[in-house]
Design an enzyme around this catalytic site. Sequence first.
Site, PDB file in Angstrom:
ATOM      1  CD  GLU A  44      -2.954  -0.894  -0.064  1.00  0.00           C
ATOM      2  OE1 GLU A  44      -3.055   0.234  -0.593  1.00  0.00           O
ATOM      3  OE2 GLU A  44      -3.582  -1.883  -0.473  1.00  0.00           O
ATOM      4  CE1 TYR A 127      -6.743   2.816  -0.100  1.00  0.00           C
ATOM      5  CE2 TYR A 127      -4.375   3.122   0.157  1.00  0.00           C
ATOM      6  CZ  TYR A 127      -5.453   2.440  -0.383  1.00  0.00           C
ATOM      7  OH  TYR A 127      -5.225   1.367  -1.211  1.00  0.00           O
ATOM      8  CG  ASP A 145      -7.514   4.357  -3.707  1.00  0.00           C
ATOM      9  OD1 ASP A 145      -8.725   4.353  -4.030  1.00  0.00           O
ATOM     10  OD2 ASP A 145      -6.678   3.606  -4.244  1.00  0.00           O
TER      11      ASP A 145
END
Length: 361
Positions: A44, A127, A145
């Site tokens: 991520e 996020y 996102d």
Amino acid sequence: MSKVDVDVKTARAVGGQLLDWYEQVKRDLPWRRTRDPYKIWVSEVMLQQTRVETVIPYWNRFVELFPTIEALADAPEPNVLKAWEGLGYYSRVRNLQKGAKVVRDKFGGRVPDTPDEISTLPGVGPYTAGAILSIAYDVDVPAVDGNVFRVLSRIFLIEEDIMKPKTRRTFEGLAEFLIPPGRAASFNQGLMELGATVCIPKNPRCHSCPVKEHCRALEEGVQEELPVKEKKKPPRPVDMTAALLRDGDRVLIRRRPDKGLLAGMWEFPGGERVEGLSLEDSLALHLREAFGVTVEPGRLFVQVQHTFSHLQWDMRVFECAITEGLVRESDDVRWVPVGELETYTFPVAHGKVVKELGGLV
């Protein structure tokens, strides 16, 4: 729900259709083959500001070099930066390593599984926290996102500026409401996948969308106008100059300060063009201030450009000769054989200079 009204029937329909579609078409990405929260965290962070195709080889190499939280936490920072070289936005990996140290020292090496605890980790915003919690731990929390902003703004015709904190909270609340209970991992990834492959910024592939029957933007014909986003200021152009100083087969490099832009990385010495001076005179001034030497800039070796989010470098690198004084080595200043430059971590712009030098070896 702050100007977005969605009934339960529609929410269930969108969630169900998205899950079915995702299970059928999801891309086989290496981080989707694991539920290890650390490795999902790495993916991520890498995927912020970087395309999937670029991330895959970096992720594979990174988790091979640093397979556990402890391995990353214990690694020397230069080794970590070198593994990240080329991905840019180096504050991401610095925060990742800081976070790994917090997990090692405070949480016994286990990535936290609650929103409150995981949000205390450096660099972990809403996020990233949502992505790790939902994908690794099946916690029913949203992960919103840029792809998700785009998808939801179109499906539900949300015309508010997504750069405003209030609007972001609206999207997070909407995404959470849409999550089918117990299916946050697939649902969140499905939203991201839809935004990355179908509901793309320009020329969206609406005919392939699994939830097109619910898309209000498509119905109104305004899908390409969403999401609404205040335009950023263009990056500020900056004239840069750098010196290629040689000592036999060695060249001079220095380490940037530990704080600020490109902190701790190596570069060819120089700096911004000084107002009222030519590039060559600016370079001579920078080297005199940095090393106490007098240099004579010669021919232009190479010109490179690089764009940051807020700056646009136009850097000219001049071959230089020292006419007075001596540059002394230290931990942050080194004469390095050209063949060994690849072991140092350079910003992209200076990395291009290294490549040019490599062609001369």
